[in-house]
Design an enzyme around this catalytic site. Sequence first.
Site, short mmCIF file in Angstrom:
data_model
loop_
_atom_site.label_atom_id
_atom_site.label_comp_id
_atom_site.label_asym_id
_atom_site.label_seq_id
_atom_site.Cartn_x
_atom_site.Cartn_y
_atom_site.Cartn_z
N GLU A 1 -3.07 -2.53 -2.62
CA GLU A 1 -4.35 -2.56 -1.69
C GLU A 1 -4.46 -0.82 -2.17
O GLU A 1 -3.92 -0.23 -2.45
CB GLU A 1 -4.04 -2.20 -0.10
CG GLU A 1 -4.51 -1.74 0.66
CD GLU A 1 -4.41 -2.07 2.11
OE1 GLU A 1 -2.99 -2.22 2.55
OE2 GLU A 1 -5.35 -1.03 2.53
N LYS B 1 -6.78 2.72 -1.62
CA LYS B 1 -7.62 3.45 -1.39
C LYS B 1 -8.19 4.53 -1.68
O LYS B 1 -7.88 5.52 -3.04
CB LYS B 1 -6.32 4.16 -0.35
CG LYS B 1 -6.72 4.98 0.49
CD LYS B 1 -6.30 5.49 1.91
CE LYS B 1 -6.72 6.27 3.04
NZ LYS B 1 -5.90 5.56 4.63
N ASP C 1 -10.16 3.39 9.77
CA ASP C 1 -9.74 2.72 10.21
C ASP C 1 -9.92 2.34 12.14
O ASP C 1 -9.43 1.83 12.50
CB ASP C 1 -8.11 2.87 10.67
CG ASP C 1 -7.30 2.46 9.42
OD1 ASP C 1 -6.91 1.87 9.07
OD2 ASP C 1 -6.92 4.05 9.11
N HIS D 1 -8.40 -6.22 4.10
CA HIS D 1 -8.07 -5.32 5.11
C HIS D 1 -9.55 -5.20 6.04
O HIS D 1 -10.19 -3.98 5.36
CB HIS D 1 -7.49 -4.33 4.84
CG HIS D 1 -5.86 -4.84 4.90
ND1 HIS D 1 -4.83 -3.73 4.83
CD2 HIS D 1 -4.79 -5.46 5.34
CE1 HIS D 1 -3.69 -3.63 5.05
NE2 HIS D 1 -3.88 -5.52 5.33
N HIS E 1 -11.37 2.14 2.62
CA HIS E 1 -11.60 2.59 1.32
C HIS E 1 -11.50 2.81 0.31
O HIS E 1 -12.03 3.01 -0.97
CB HIS E 1 -9.83 1.77 0.86
CG HIS E 1 -8.68 2.07 2.15
ND1 HIS E 1 -7.79 1.41 1.94
CD2 HIS E 1 -8.41 2.10 3.00
CE1 HIS E 1 -6.69 1.78 2.46
NE2 HIS E 1 -7.51 2.28 3.97
N ASP F 1 -12.20 8.63 8.62
CA ASP F 1 -11.31 7.63 8.43
C ASP F 1 -11.86 6.23 8.31
O ASP F 1 -13.01 5.78 8.74
CB ASP F 1 -11.76 7.54 10.76
CG ASP F 1 -10.40 6.26 11.07
OD1 ASP F 1 -9.32 6.80 11.13
OD2 ASP F 1 -10.95 5.54 11.96
N TRP G 1 0.52 -1.46 -0.73
CA TRP G 1 -0.15 0.23 0.19
C TRP G 1 1.12 0.84 0.09
O TRP G 1 2.12 1.47 0.73
CB TRP G 1 -1.17 0.28 1.26
CG TRP G 1 -1.69 1.33 1.19
CD1 TRP G 1 -2.59 1.92 0.03
CD2 TRP G 1 -0.94 2.39 2.66
NE1 TRP G 1 -3.17 3.23 1.17
CE2 TRP G 1 -2.09 3.42 1.70
CE3 TRP G 1 -0.64 2.99 3.17
CZ2 TRP G 1 -1.94 5.27 2.46
CZ3 TRP G 1 -0.04 3.71 3.74
CH2 TRP G 1 -1.32 4.96 3.55
N ASP H 1 -9.62 -3.04 1.79
CA ASP H 1 -9.50 -2.88 2.75
C ASP H 1 -11.09 -1.54 3.14
O ASP H 1 -11.58 -1.02 2.29
CB ASP H 1 -8.43 -1.56 3.05
CG ASP H 1 -8.59 -0.89 4.16
OD1 ASP H 1 -9.88 -0.24 4.58
OD2 ASP H 1 -7.03 -0.71 4.86
N ASP I 1 -7.15 -4.71 9.85
CA ASP I 1 -6.75 -2.79 10.24
C ASP I 1 -7.37 -1.60 10.33
O ASP I 1 -8.31 -1.33 9.94
CB ASP I 1 -6.38 -2.70 8.34
CG ASP I 1 -5.12 -1.42 8.37
OD1 ASP I 1 -4.58 -1.04 9.49
OD2 ASP I 1 -5.43 -1.06 6.62
#
Length: 421
Positions: A229, A231, A299, A289, A265, A297, A188, A262, A329
């Site tokens: 990965e 985003k 995460d 992820h 993302h 955010d 990433w 993810d 993640d």
Amino acid sequence: MSKEQVEQAYQIAKEKYAEIGIDTEAVMAGLQKIPVSMHCWQGDDVGGYENVGGSELSGGIQATGNYPGKARDIGELRGDIEKALSLIPGTHRLNLHACYLDNGGTFVDRDEIEPKHFQSWIDWGKGKLHGMDFNPTYFSHAKADDGFTLSHTDQGIRDFWIEHGKRCRTIGAEMGKQFGTTTVTNFWMPDSYKDTPADRVSPRVRMADSLDKCFAEKIDPKLHLDAVESKLFGIGGESYTVGSHEFYMGYAVSRQKLLCLDAGHYHPTEMISEKISSIMMFCPELLLHVSRPVRWDSDHVVCFDDELQQIAKELIRSGQMEKVHIGLDFFDASINRVAAWVIGTRNMVKALMFAMLEPIEELRQAELNMNFTKRLVMFEELKTMPWAAVWDYYCMKQNVPVGIKWFSEIVQYEKDVLSKR
Ligand code: RNT
Ligand code: ZN
């Protein structure tokens, strides 16, 4: 609840599930074989131990909060990981980032790292872990400060990061070899523009070229697999991300690499659970992820929410778990960090179990018969089946605390260990 009560509740649940054709013993045996790759970076807010006292986090990601007790060195981090793993049923993997190297106190730059800098991690993990996964660290570094790494305009900077990528694959392959399980190394890169670019093409051309150089060496896929990965955006990189979803989907399909999805993302209403089936048709394997997006955010700690349940169902329904690599993640610095790991990882395992308790053939049949009424009736009834009794029993059988009891161990650990840091 006493041991006997957990068993009694389980016996009733077992019978109820048998009525709809589900063998709970088989579910538990299957669940035990699915490892989750727990990420090391929840333990120290993605700081790493490359520099004494940690590094300033960059790359458009942020760990917010200042809960006391963060792991200040590798020893403390390992202790915290051991504590977390002792409260999670099953045998799992550890996902390491390159900046968590054990450099013995002497700075080693990213283009100089070798397997020996991770040997103490491997030695520590043997007998505890199913295996390890790995990540090059393309952030928190002077050569990434202007927001670009593998797609940088400067050839020298690109070469530095290509060297990092190559070395990380060698390290990943060594982990795979020593554990005897495949290591996935996930790439990433934060490369992005804060404001509208004049040229969206050239950085992507440079990125693909650099990645091809990183991946030039063939490595036995039994030991090691590469993942990329995407985003949507990062903080300070709001307008253009080189590694968008389309970019990496095209890259992964054309190069037959793993795509890493993810959960945080994508656009707010875009769900990775919807993407899994398509990606599995065209990529050789899949990396996840699992995370939880909240506004900007990506995460937050993984909760047992609708999307987690859908993700787990898509994986289990695929019938191809051997091609799926589940990573986590998230990084929350506002709560007890060890508890964060336990909450998120237990939820992931729990969601897998919940998915395995679904009578999928009957649901598929109803759908084939266009009986959407039955399909909806079944989905809704399944939600209140006694799956929690199976979960409690599974935890008991795996010798980890049942229900909220794990939390008293965290409270004790905080008193004895974390609060003294
Ligand atoms: C960042 C990506 C990436 C990182 C880790 C630390 O947005 O999700 O996976 O979180 O590599
Ligand atoms: Zn991620």
